[in-house]
Design a protein around this motif. Structure first.
Motif, short mmCIF file in Angstrom:
data_model
loop_
_atom_site.label_atom_id
_atom_site.label_comp_id
_atom_site.label_asym_id
_atom_site.label_seq_id
_atom_site.Cartn_x
_atom_site.Cartn_y
_atom_site.Cartn_z
N TRP A 34 0.84 -1.31 -0.11
CA TRP A 34 -0.07 -0.03 -0.01
C TRP A 34 0.82 1.15 0.03
CZ3 TRP A 34 -2.17 -2.65 4.76
CH2 TRP A 34 -2.95 -3.86 4.42
N GLU A 35 0.37 2.39 -0.73
CA GLU A 35 1.16 3.46 -0.67
C GLU A 35 1.20 4.29 0.46
OE1 GLU A 35 0.73 5.85 -4.42
OE2 GLU A 35 0.79 3.99 -5.64
N SER A 36 0.03 4.52 1.09
CA SER A 36 -0.27 5.39 2.37
C SER A 36 -0.20 4.51 3.60
CB SER A 36 -1.58 5.97 1.96
OG SER A 36 -1.81 6.76 3.21
N GLN A 37 0.29 5.16 4.46
CA GLN A 37 0.35 4.73 6.02
C GLN A 37 -1.08 4.78 6.52
OE1 GLN A 37 0.22 7.96 6.64
NE2 GLN A 37 -0.31 7.68 8.59
N SER A 38 -1.96 5.60 6.01
CA SER A 38 -3.17 5.85 6.70
C SER A 38 -4.03 4.79 6.97
CB SER A 38 -4.15 7.19 6.16
OG SER A 38 -4.35 6.61 4.88
N ARG A 39 -3.88 3.91 5.94
CA ARG A 39 -4.64 2.43 6.46
C ARG A 39 -4.26 1.76 7.46
NH1 ARG A 39 -4.86 -1.44 1.33
NH2 ARG A 39 -7.04 -1.31 1.20
N ILE A 40 -2.86 1.66 7.67
CA ILE A 40 -2.34 1.15 9.01
C ILE A 40 -2.69 1.93 10.18
CG2 ILE A 40 -0.28 0.48 10.21
CD1 ILE A 40 -0.92 -1.26 7.91
N GLY A 41 -2.58 3.40 10.01
CA GLY A 41 -3.04 4.13 11.41
C GLY A 41 -4.31 3.90 11.60
N ASN A 42 -5.40 3.80 10.54
CA ASN A 42 -6.71 3.51 10.70
C ASN A 42 -7.10 2.18 11.40
OD1 ASN A 42 -8.00 6.23 9.93
ND2 ASN A 42 -7.94 5.11 7.88
N TYR A 43 -6.23 1.24 10.87
CA TYR A 43 -6.35 0.07 11.78
C TYR A 43 -5.98 0.07 13.37
CZ TYR A 43 -6.93 -2.00 6.90
OH TYR A 43 -7.47 -2.40 5.54
N GLU A 44 -4.77 0.49 13.40
CA GLU A 44 -4.25 0.65 14.74
C GLU A 44 -5.03 1.41 15.72
OE1 GLU A 44 -0.12 1.87 14.50
OE2 GLU A 44 0.47 0.09 13.60
N THR A 59 -10.17 2.50 14.01
CA THR A 59 -11.21 3.27 13.46
C THR A 59 -11.84 2.56 12.16
OG1 THR A 59 -9.72 4.60 12.47
CG2 THR A 59 -10.58 5.42 14.32
N ARG A 60 -11.26 1.61 11.65
CA ARG A 60 -11.42 0.90 10.34
C ARG A 60 -11.07 -0.51 10.72
NH1 ARG A 60 -8.79 1.94 4.59
NH2 ARG A 60 -10.05 0.20 3.51
N GLU A 61 -11.96 -1.35 10.35
CA GLU A 61 -11.72 -3.03 10.31
C GLU A 61 -10.98 -3.61 9.18
OE1 GLU A 61 -12.49 -5.41 12.64
OE2 GLU A 61 -12.84 -3.80 14.11
N PRO A 62 -9.81 -4.23 9.31
CA PRO A 62 -9.19 -4.77 8.13
C PRO A 62 -10.18 -5.75 7.45
CG PRO A 62 -8.23 -5.44 10.06
CD PRO A 62 -9.14 -4.42 10.48
N SER A 63 -10.09 -6.07 6.28
CA SER A 63 -10.53 -7.11 5.52
C SER A 63 -9.67 -8.44 5.76
CB SER A 63 -10.63 -7.05 3.93
OG SER A 63 -9.46 -7.00 3.40
N PHE A 64 -10.40 -9.57 5.72
CA PHE A 64 -9.38 -10.69 5.84
C PHE A 64 -8.18 -10.67 5.15
CE2 PHE A 64 -8.48 -15.29 6.08
CZ PHE A 64 -8.29 -15.73 7.24
N ASP A 65 -8.26 -10.37 3.61
CA ASP A 65 -7.03 -10.38 2.96
C ASP A 65 -6.04 -9.26 3.33
OD1 ASP A 65 -5.68 -10.90 0.44
OD2 ASP A 65 -6.10 -8.50 0.12
N ASP A 66 -6.69 -8.07 4.00
CA ASP A 66 -5.68 -7.03 4.75
C ASP A 66 -4.89 -7.68 6.02
OD1 ASP A 66 -6.10 -5.36 2.57
OD2 ASP A 66 -7.36 -3.89 4.01
#
Length: 124
Positions: free
Chosen positions: A28-38, A41-48
């Motif tokens: 992934w290009e952006s760290q915002s996805r990781i930040g949201n998971y940590e 505030t966002r639930e990761p998909s099983f693939d993620d």
């Protein structure tokens, strides 16, 4: 470390990775996805979840074990409490095996999370 997000953050820090570095490892290009998971505030998909576990070199069970009573070891890994009943041990062993084989589907994870949340509430 009661939440999935806190476990992701823990393992990331144990590995000495920044959020950006972990995002890069996951493709992934952006760290915002990781930040949201940590921040949960966002639930990761099983693939993620699979990508994150692979990038952190941990098992899915390491990330998905909120229903287990756990104690942190020096290496950042978790060991089941020795005080579990035989029945509890058998159930957890089957869950761990299914998780390590990637056989837990999203619906399974949602149910396990609901159980874990119920167990975290103080007894009424």
């Amino acid at each position: 470390m009661n939440t999935l997000g806190s476990r992701i953050a823990h393992y990331r820090k144990v590995k000495g990775l920044s959020q950006q570095a972990l995002a890069n490892e996951c493709g992934w290009e952006s760290q915002s996805r990781i930040g949201n998971y940590e921040r949960d505030t966002r639930e990761p998909s099983f693939d993620d979840l699979r990508r994150i576990a692979k990038a952190l070199r941990v098992t899915l069970n390491d990330l998905l074990n909120p229903a287990m009573l756990i104690a942190e070891s020096e290496e950042g890994r978790y060991e089941p409490e020795e005080k579990l009943s035989l029945r509890s041990r058998q159930v957890l062993d089957r869950l761990m095996q299914a998780a390590s084989q990637g056989r837990l589907v999203e619906q399974d994870l949602l149910l396990l999370e609901l159980i874990a949340q119920r167990l975290e509430r103080p007894e009424d």
